[in-house]
Design a protein around this motif. Structure first.
Motif, mmCIF file in Angstrom:
data_model
loop_
_atom_site.group_PDB
_atom_site.id
_atom_site.type_symbol
_atom_site.label_atom_id
_atom_site.label_comp_id
_atom_site.label_asym_id
_atom_site.label_seq_id
_atom_site.Cartn_x
_atom_site.Cartn_y
_atom_site.Cartn_z
ATOM 1 N N ALA A 178 50.324 76.667 64.063
ATOM 2 C CA ALA A 178 49.999 75.720 62.985
ATOM 3 C C ALA A 178 51.300 75.060 62.533
ATOM 4 O O ALA A 178 51.781 75.305 61.428
ATOM 5 C CB ALA A 178 49.318 76.444 61.830
ATOM 6 N N PRO A 179 51.889 74.214 63.370
ATOM 7 C CA PRO A 179 53.241 73.710 63.096
ATOM 8 C C PRO A 179 53.377 72.920 61.807
ATOM 9 O O PRO A 179 54.426 72.952 61.176
ATOM 10 C CB PRO A 179 53.557 72.844 64.324
ATOM 11 N N ALA A 180 52.345 72.186 61.398
ATOM 12 C CA ALA A 180 52.437 71.391 60.170
ATOM 13 C C ALA A 180 52.101 72.199 58.929
ATOM 14 O O ALA A 180 52.605 71.916 57.845
ATOM 15 C CB ALA A 180 51.515 70.174 60.252
ATOM 16 N N MET A 181 51.261 73.215 59.083
ATOM 17 C CA MET A 181 50.758 73.960 57.934
ATOM 18 C C MET A 181 51.459 75.296 57.716
ATOM 19 O O MET A 181 51.269 75.934 56.682
ATOM 20 C CB MET A 181 49.253 74.205 58.091
ATOM 21 N N ALA A 182 52.283 75.738 58.667
ATOM 22 C CA ALA A 182 52.902 77.064 58.559
ATOM 23 C C ALA A 182 53.704 77.205 57.278
ATOM 24 O O ALA A 182 53.641 78.238 56.591
ATOM 25 C CB ALA A 182 53.796 77.321 59.774
ATOM 26 N N GLY A 183 54.463 76.176 56.932
ATOM 27 C CA GLY A 183 55.258 76.236 55.707
ATOM 28 C C GLY A 183 54.402 76.379 54.471
ATOM 29 O O GLY A 183 54.773 77.062 53.511
ATOM 30 N N LEU A 187 60.088 74.165 54.748
ATOM 31 C CA LEU A 187 60.011 75.368 55.564
ATOM 32 C C LEU A 187 59.673 75.026 57.009
ATOM 33 O O LEU A 187 60.252 75.578 57.950
ATOM 34 C CB LEU A 187 58.976 76.334 54.992
ATOM 35 N N THR A 188 58.715 74.120 57.177
ATOM 36 C CA THR A 188 58.349 73.699 58.522
ATOM 37 C C THR A 188 59.516 72.977 59.188
ATOM 38 O O THR A 188 59.824 73.204 60.354
ATOM 39 C CB THR A 188 57.112 72.789 58.475
ATOM 40 N N ALA A 189 60.175 72.098 58.420
ATOM 41 C CA ALA A 189 61.306 71.349 58.968
ATOM 42 C C ALA A 189 62.443 72.290 59.349
ATOM 43 O O ALA A 189 63.072 72.135 60.406
ATOM 44 C CB ALA A 189 61.785 70.317 57.956
ATOM 45 N N ALA A 190 62.718 73.271 58.501
ATOM 46 C CA ALA A 190 63.804 74.209 58.782
ATOM 47 C C ALA A 190 63.564 74.954 60.089
ATOM 48 O O ALA A 190 64.491 75.172 60.876
ATOM 49 C CB ALA A 190 63.958 75.197 57.628
ATOM 50 N N ALA A 191 62.313 75.356 60.320
ATOM 51 C CA ALA A 191 61.989 76.102 61.530
ATOM 52 C C ALA A 191 62.142 75.259 62.789
ATOM 53 O O ALA A 191 62.376 75.792 63.876
ATOM 54 C CB ALA A 191 60.565 76.647 61.441
#
Length: 392
Positions: A324-329, A113-117
Motif C-alpha cells: 500500500a505505497p500511498a497509504m502506508a504512511g 512517512l511514505t516519502a521518507a520510505a
C-alpha cells in the motif's frame, strides 16, 4: 541520508512541538479559559482524533497529488490554525483549532512517512524513519521545554505564536528542497485505493498497528500529565517542568537513534529487551515520583524505551504495508494517534482515584502490559524479513 529527508524532519519538529507542548501548558490553559485540567487535557485527545481521522482520509484524497504541493499546503494550514488558537478566548474554538491542526499534521505526516520510505533503499526504512522522527524527539528536547519556558515567562498564547512562526522556515525548506514534479514512485500507476485499503484485512499489519497504538498510548498518557507529577507529587517548582521535559526528550532521541539502527534487521531484539524494561519502568516511576533524582533518571529512561519500541513498531507498519505505497504512511500515523487519543483519556480517569497524580503512570504500565501479552506469543511477526509475506 538525502537532504529532503532532513527538511521533512524540520517540519516534523514544528508539528511535534505543537503536539507535545500541551504537557507543560495545561494548567495555564485551564486557568485562563476557566476549565478543569482534565478538560484541558482533552485538547491532546482532540489533536489525536483529528490525526486518526485525517491520516487515511487526507492520504486517500491526496494520493495522486504532487508531494511538494501537499506538504506545503498542510504546513501552511497548520500554521494558520495555531494563529487562530493564539487569539481565541473560547475553549471550544481552541478545541476546534486543535482538530484542524491535527488534520493538517495527519496529512503531512502520512505523506512524509511514505516519502521518507521511498527516498532510501528498501532495507533502510528504519533509519529513514529515525531521521524523520528525530524532528519529534528534538521537539521534546528543545521545542516543548522551550514552549514551557515561554509559557511560564509570557503565557501559553506566546507558545502557539512560536509554533506558527516555526512553520515558516519549514515551509520554505519544503518549497526549495523538494522537487515540484511528481516522483516516479508516487501512487499513480501503483495499486488502486481499494487494493491499498484491502491491506488492512491482513492480520500482521493490524497487529503491529495495534501494538504501536498501545505503546504510544502509554507514552502520551503519562507525558500529558507529567507537569502535575513534577509540581504535585515531586513538589518541585514550575520551572522544573521544563527540565523533566528535556530529560524525556533527550531519552526519546537516544531511543529513536538506537532503534533506527536495529528496526530494519533486528526488530525482535528491540521488542525482547525494550518491552520488559518499559513495562517495569512505568510502575517504578509511579512509586518513586516523589524522589526528584529518581524522577529525573526514570523519565529519561522511559523516554528512551518508549520511543525505541514505538518507532520500531511504526517501522514494522511500513514494512507490513509495503503493498500500500500511498497509504502506508497514513496507517502508521493512525496507529500512533489511536494511542495518542486513548492514552490521555485513560490517564485522565485515574487522576480522581486514590492514585492521584501517579495514576497516569500506573495506567501506562497497564497499556504496555497488554501490548506485551499480545506481542510475545506472535514474536515471529518481528523478524527482519525484507519480503513481507501476506498472512493467509
Amino acid at each position: 541520508m538525502p537532504l529532503p529527508l532532513y527538511l521533512l524532519a524540520l517540519a516534523v519538529f514544528a508539528m511535534g512541538t505543537s503536539e507535545f507542548m500541551l504537557a507543560g501548558l495545561l494548567p495555564d490553559i485551564a486557568s485562563d479559559l476557566d476549565v478543569t485540567v482534565g478538560t484541558a487535557g482533552t485538547l491532546t485527545s482532540a489533536f489525536a482524533v483529528g490525526m486518526i481521522v485525517g491520516a487515511p482520509l487526507v492520504a486517500a484524497l491526496a494520493r495522486n497529488w504532487p508531494r511538494r504541493s501537499c506538504l506545503l499546503g498542510f504546513i501552511l494550514v497548520f500554521a494558520a490554525a495555531h494563529a487562530v488558537g493564539a487569539l481565541t478566548t473560547s475553549f471550544p474554538v481552541l478545541f476546534t483549532t486543535r482538530v484542524v491542526a491535527a488534520l493538517a499534521n495527519a496529512g503531512f505526516l502520512a505523506v512524509a512517512l511514505t516519502a521518507a520510505a521511498t527516498l532510501v533503499p528498501s532495507d533502510k526504512k528504519g533509519r529513514a524513519l529515525a531521521v524523520l522522527l528525530s524532528g519529534t524527539t528534538v521537539a521534546t528536547i528543545a521545542g516543548v521545554p522551550g514552549g514551557s519556558v515561554l509559557g511560564a515567562w509570557l503565557d501559553w498564547r506566546a507558545t502557539f505564536w512560536a509554533v506558527a512562526a516555526l512553520c515558516l522556515p519549514a515551509a520554505i525548506g519544503i518549497l526549495t528542497g523538494l522537487p515540484a514534479r511528481r516522483a516516479p514512485n508516487d501512487a499513480t500507476g501503483g495499486p488502486d485505493l481499494r487494493a491499498e485499503l484491502a491491506q488492512l484485512t491482513r492480520g500482521r499489519l493490524v497487529l503491529v498497528m495495534l501494538l504501536g497504538a498501545l505503546v504510544n498510548g502509554a507514552t502520551l498518557g503519562s507525558f500529558t500529565f507529567l507537569a502535575r507529577v513534577v509540581t504535585g507529587t515531586a513538589g518541585l517548582g514550575e520551572w522544573w517542568i521544563s527540565v523533566v521535559l528535556v530529560l524525556f526528550g533527550a531519552g526519546s532521541f537516544v531511543g529513536v537513534t538506537v532503534a533506527g539502527r536495529l528496526s530494519d534487521q533486528r526488530p525482535g531484539l528491540v521488542l525482547a529487551v525494550g518491552g520488559p524494561l518499559l513495562l517495569l519502568g512505568w510502575p517504578a516511576l509511579a512509586m518513586l515520583a516523589d524522589e526528584p533524582v529518581a524522577l529525573f533518571l526514570l523519565v529519561f529512561v522511559q523516554g528512551a524505551l518508549s520511543f525505541a519500541l514505538g518507532s520500531m513498531l511504526i517501522t514494522r507498519v511500513l514494512y507490513e504495508a509495503v503493498r500500500a505505497p500511498a497509504m502506508a504512511g497514513s496507517y502508521a500515523t493512525a496507529a500512533l494517534n489511536v494511542g495518542a487519543a486513548v492514552g490521555p483519556l485513560i490517564a485522565a480517569t485515574t487522576l480522581s482515584t486514590a492514585a492521584g497524580d501517579r495514576g497516569p503512570l500506573w495506567a501506562s504500565g497497564f497499556l504496555v502490559a497488554v501490548a506485551l501479552l499480545m506481542a510475545f506469543p506472535l514474536r515471529s511477526v518481528f523478524t527482519a524479513d525484507r519480503s513481507i509475506e501476506v498472512l493467509q
